[in-house]
Design a protein around this motif. Structure first.
Motif, PDB file in Angstrom:
ATOM      1  N   ARG A   9       0.822  -1.205   0.000  1.00  0.00           N
ATOM      2  CA  ARG A   9       0.000   0.000   0.000  1.00  0.00           C
ATOM      3  C   ARG A   9       0.858   1.258   0.000  1.00  0.00           C
ATOM      4  O   ARG A   9       0.499   2.254  -0.621  1.00  0.00           O
ATOM      5  N   TYR A  10       1.980   1.191   0.715  1.00  0.00           N
ATOM      6  CA  TYR A  10       2.887   2.336   0.803  1.00  0.00           C
ATOM      7  C   TYR A  10       4.329   1.849   0.624  1.00  0.00           C
ATOM      8  O   TYR A  10       4.710   0.814   1.163  1.00  0.00           O
ATOM      9  N   MET A  88       0.656   7.775  -6.880  1.00  0.00           N
ATOM     10  CA  MET A  88      -0.169   6.616  -6.571  1.00  0.00           C
ATOM     11  C   MET A  88      -0.210   5.746  -7.822  1.00  0.00           C
ATOM     12  O   MET A  88      -0.534   6.229  -8.911  1.00  0.00           O
ATOM     13  N   SER A 103      -6.160  -1.665  -4.877  1.00  0.00           N
ATOM     14  CA  SER A 103      -6.278  -0.573  -3.909  1.00  0.00           C
ATOM     15  C   SER A 103      -5.203   0.487  -4.073  1.00  0.00           C
ATOM     16  O   SER A 103      -5.290   1.550  -3.471  1.00  0.00           O
ATOM     17  N   ARG A 106       0.991   3.663  -2.937  1.00  0.00           N
ATOM     18  CA  ARG A 106       1.486   5.041  -2.888  1.00  0.00           C
ATOM     19  C   ARG A 106       2.994   5.001  -2.743  1.00  0.00           C
ATOM     20  O   ARG A 106       3.511   4.593  -1.708  1.00  0.00           O
TER      21      ARG A 106
END
Lengths: 110, 115
Positions: A9-10, A88, A103, A106
């Motif tokens: 996600r990151y 993103m 999803s 980033r």
């Protein structure tokens, strides 16, 4: 439902690093895509693939490459990350109807 | 390229109907019109798709005039959770892989629903 999973996600990476963004889908869709999304610019297509080992450039392929060795997995590669690749990143799949997105990852390049 | 034009932002209140219009003057014969919804830090989510006239599902309605140069997404009785960015997309949606190059997301419409 189709599930599109992006591995992270990151992410925070340093300038010059080689970065791999992984995307896996579980519904045997032929078509997979990588987009990046930036404020004020919307979603922009980087690369897409319509079959294993097949790839085509999107609107902004510079600085990126992709790999699709298996049908379910589509990888985006930043050969030498730069700060202007902070964004993103969204993976999507499609098979004759609409897109299903992951999803997002980033990525921050420092 | 099938470019789309949408309002940058819209404001509404809970319980109201919201209509978001998208212009796509150079839509091609094989193109479909698809709307997506995106919440912060998430990928876009499919809402509705149509080719002509009217399409309705449990979430929204899509109105497409005969010339297909525009379309209107209608959200009945919005709630706070409908606050999101809405994208209009025009293209053949993967029915032939060459159509992917024609898909342009644009910057979407930011809908803010207030109490």
């Amino acid at each position: 439902d189709v599930k599109v999973t992006q591995s992270s996600r990151y992410l925070v990476k340093r300038t010059g690093e080689k970065v791999f963004l992984e995307c896996v889908q579980d519904m045997d869709h032929e078509n997979m895509f990588w987009y990046r999304q930036d404020p004020g610019l919307g979603l922009r297509l980087i690369y897409f693939s319509y079959d294993v080992k097949m790839k085509e450039k999107g609107d902004i392929p510079e600085g990126y490459s992709v790999s699709r060795e298996k049908k379910e997995r589509f990888s985006l590669i930043l050969e030498s990350a730069s700060t202007n690749q902070t964004s993103m990143y969204l993976c999507a799949t499609s098979q004759g109807g609409g897109y299903t997105f992951g999803s997002g990852t980033r990525l921050t390049v420092v | 390229l099938a470019k789309t034009t949408q309002p940058i932002s819209m404001d509404s209140y809970e319980g109201q109907e919201v209509n978001i219009t998208c212009s796509h003057n150079n839509i091609a014969t094989n193109d479909y019109i698809t709307w997506y919804q995106q919440f912060p830090s998430q990928g876009p989510r499919f809402i509705i798709q149509g080719y002509k006239t009217k399409v309705t599902n449990e979430v929204a309605s899509l109105f497409i005039p005969a010339d297909r140069k525009s379309s209107t997404l209608s959200l009945p009785r919005v709630s706070l959770s409908d606050t999101a960015v809405y994208y209009c997309l025009v293209g053949d949606m993967g029915r032939s892989h060459t159509g992917f190059q024609k898909l342009v997301f644009g910057t979407g419409t930011r809908l803010l629903v207030s109490p």
